[in-house]
Write a protein that holds these residues in place. Structure first.
Motif, short mmCIF file in Angstrom:
data_model
loop_
_atom_site.label_atom_id
_atom_site.label_comp_id
_atom_site.label_asym_id
_atom_site.label_seq_id
_atom_site.Cartn_x
_atom_site.Cartn_y
_atom_site.Cartn_z
N UNK A 67 0.84 -1.20 0.00
CA UNK A 67 0.00 0.00 0.00
C UNK A 67 0.88 1.25 0.00
N UNK A 68 1.02 1.91 -1.17
CA UNK A 68 1.78 3.16 -1.21
C UNK A 68 0.92 4.32 -0.72
N UNK A 69 1.51 5.50 -0.66
CA UNK A 69 0.86 6.76 -0.25
C UNK A 69 0.66 6.79 1.27
N UNK A 70 1.42 7.66 1.90
CA UNK A 70 1.45 7.73 3.36
C UNK A 70 0.07 7.87 3.98
N UNK A 71 -0.74 8.77 3.44
CA UNK A 71 -2.03 9.03 4.08
C UNK A 71 -2.99 7.85 3.94
N UNK A 72 -2.85 7.10 2.84
CA UNK A 72 -3.67 5.89 2.67
C UNK A 72 -3.22 4.81 3.65
N UNK A 73 -1.92 4.71 3.87
CA UNK A 73 -1.41 3.71 4.83
C UNK A 73 -1.90 4.05 6.24
N UNK A 74 -1.89 5.34 6.59
CA UNK A 74 -2.42 5.75 7.90
C UNK A 74 -3.89 5.37 8.01
N UNK A 75 -4.64 5.58 6.93
CA UNK A 75 -6.07 5.26 6.96
C UNK A 75 -6.27 3.76 7.17
N UNK A 76 -5.48 2.93 6.48
CA UNK A 76 -5.62 1.49 6.67
C UNK A 76 -5.38 1.11 8.13
N UNK A 77 -4.29 1.65 8.69
CA UNK A 77 -3.97 1.32 10.08
C UNK A 77 -5.09 1.74 11.03
N UNK A 78 -5.66 2.91 10.79
CA UNK A 78 -6.60 3.52 11.75
C UNK A 78 -8.05 3.18 11.47
N UNK A 79 -8.31 2.48 10.38
CA UNK A 79 -9.70 2.21 9.99
C UNK A 79 -10.43 1.51 11.14
N UNK A 80 -11.55 2.07 11.56
CA UNK A 80 -12.33 1.49 12.64
C UNK A 80 -11.86 1.87 14.04
N UNK A 81 -10.89 2.76 14.15
CA UNK A 81 -10.40 3.17 15.48
C UNK A 81 -10.80 4.62 15.78
N UNK A 82 -10.40 5.07 17.00
CA UNK A 82 -10.73 6.44 17.43
C UNK A 82 -9.98 7.50 16.65
N UNK A 83 -9.00 7.13 15.82
CA UNK A 83 -8.26 8.13 15.06
C UNK A 83 -9.01 8.59 13.82
N UNK A 84 -10.15 7.95 13.51
CA UNK A 84 -11.01 8.38 12.41
C UNK A 84 -12.38 8.70 12.99
N UNK A 85 -12.88 9.92 12.80
CA UNK A 85 -14.16 10.30 13.42
C UNK A 85 -15.31 9.39 13.00
N UNK A 86 -16.22 9.15 13.92
CA UNK A 86 -17.43 8.37 13.61
C UNK A 86 -18.42 9.21 12.82
N UNK A 87 -18.45 10.50 13.08
CA UNK A 87 -19.39 11.40 12.41
C UNK A 87 -19.03 11.54 10.93
N UNK A 88 -20.04 11.40 10.07
CA UNK A 88 -19.78 11.39 8.63
C UNK A 88 -19.12 12.68 8.13
#
Lengths: 212, 212
Positions: A67-88
């Protein structure tokens, strides 16, 4: 997690640091595989064929997928955690700052840091040198925009610390190495301190050229 | 949906078209509010204060909230729909292509289209003119990277049409107006046709300078 996680990186890169900082906040172990971008180690046929056809780090390897692209890699790691807001709306607003980082912040602030700290101004091409004033001005505009936003908000997106803060912290906290003063931006300086004070925070590698 | 959706746009912009194309696939109505970027209509004090401090379109207005950055606006519209993969890796891989678009594709292909089609090469500054060869080469590298990927995959991310395809279609399908040939990239041309043939597809506005 899907098998071992390997971060293909150059430890001096702020884009790679974003991923380490995300993993640290989530207490997820990463195996680190270092490449020296100054020696062209991410442009070898083996790297282009196996790791990233775009010839760039970071790449997060998840089992046998890359998975290239730093921000996409961060998203993969954080998907479903508190680092990504629940609010749409807040979730999209977090991505707003992350896309803005790649378009308005990184090409100015990270590029000038790379040119000045690693390449050296005396080794810039004429075309690069001609871009210095525009990149300096655009970088300062990016810092000012963040400062104005952070005068009214504790964190960049929503009402909690998120990937937006991690991804923008990476190159903002070393902006002075790119020739940007942070003192004119008191809200930005307050926010940098707040990010660094969080439990789970890890620092970037020492910078060889600065430590020398 | 959270109240009325207003797209603040310049209809000639590929970044704005991404949002219209996403909304069309989701059958979501958008009210369109047009600005002429050539006349500075997105740099007025009222625009900067109310719509986007960054002085850029598109901005998606959701009720009384404003969401800049085209790819983030597409994500807000598509959140929870079939345009975003359910699989965690494919979802991050979709974002990988969207971040890559903002860093490697848009600043080269969209910028040269803007410079050549709207500004006119004779009105470029010396600094802009000096960047033409590098932007041309980087744009061609971006098209080649997509072509190689699309030789082995029907769509950009995962195994279905997603926001990655929408966001990259926008400026790729008008790349020739930026001075890029598409003929050398047969897989890319196949994919452009596949995107345009989908039910729900809408075309971009006619381009005034081309229609003249």
């Amino acid at each position: 997690m899907d098998g071992q996680l390997i971060l293909h990186e150059d430890a001096r890169s702020g884009n790679c640091y974003k991923i380490r900082l995300t993993a640290a906040h989530l207490d997820v172990p990463l195996t680190r595989h270092n490449y020296d971008i100054m020696k062209g180690e991410t442009r070898t046929p083996a790297f282009l064929e196996r790791v990233n056809a775009n010839g760039r780090i970071p790449v997060l390897q998840v089992g046998d997928r890359f998975l290239p692209e730093s921000n996409a890699a961060c998203f993969w790691l954080a998907d479903g955690t508190h680092l990504i807001p629940h609010d749409r709306f807040a979730r999209a607003d977090m991505l707003r700052w992350m896309f803005w980082e790649q378009y308005n912040h990184e090409p100015n602030i990270a590029t000038l840091r790379f040119w000045r700290l690693f390449l050296g101004e005396e080794r810039l091409s004429d075309v690069q040198r001609a871009q210095l004033p525009a990149k300096q001005a655009a970088g300062e505009a990016a810092l000012r925009l963040m400062d104005e936003h952070l005068a009214r908000h504790v964190w960049l997106a929503g009402d909690a610390f998120s990937l937006a803060d991690i991804c923008l912290y990476a190159y903002t906290h070393v902006a002075e190495a790119g020739g940007f003063e942070l003192r004119p931006y008191p809200n930005l300086v307050r926010w940098l301190g707040d990010v660094a004070a969080l439990p789970g925070h890890v620092v970037m590698e020492p910078e060889p050229a600065l430590a020398a």
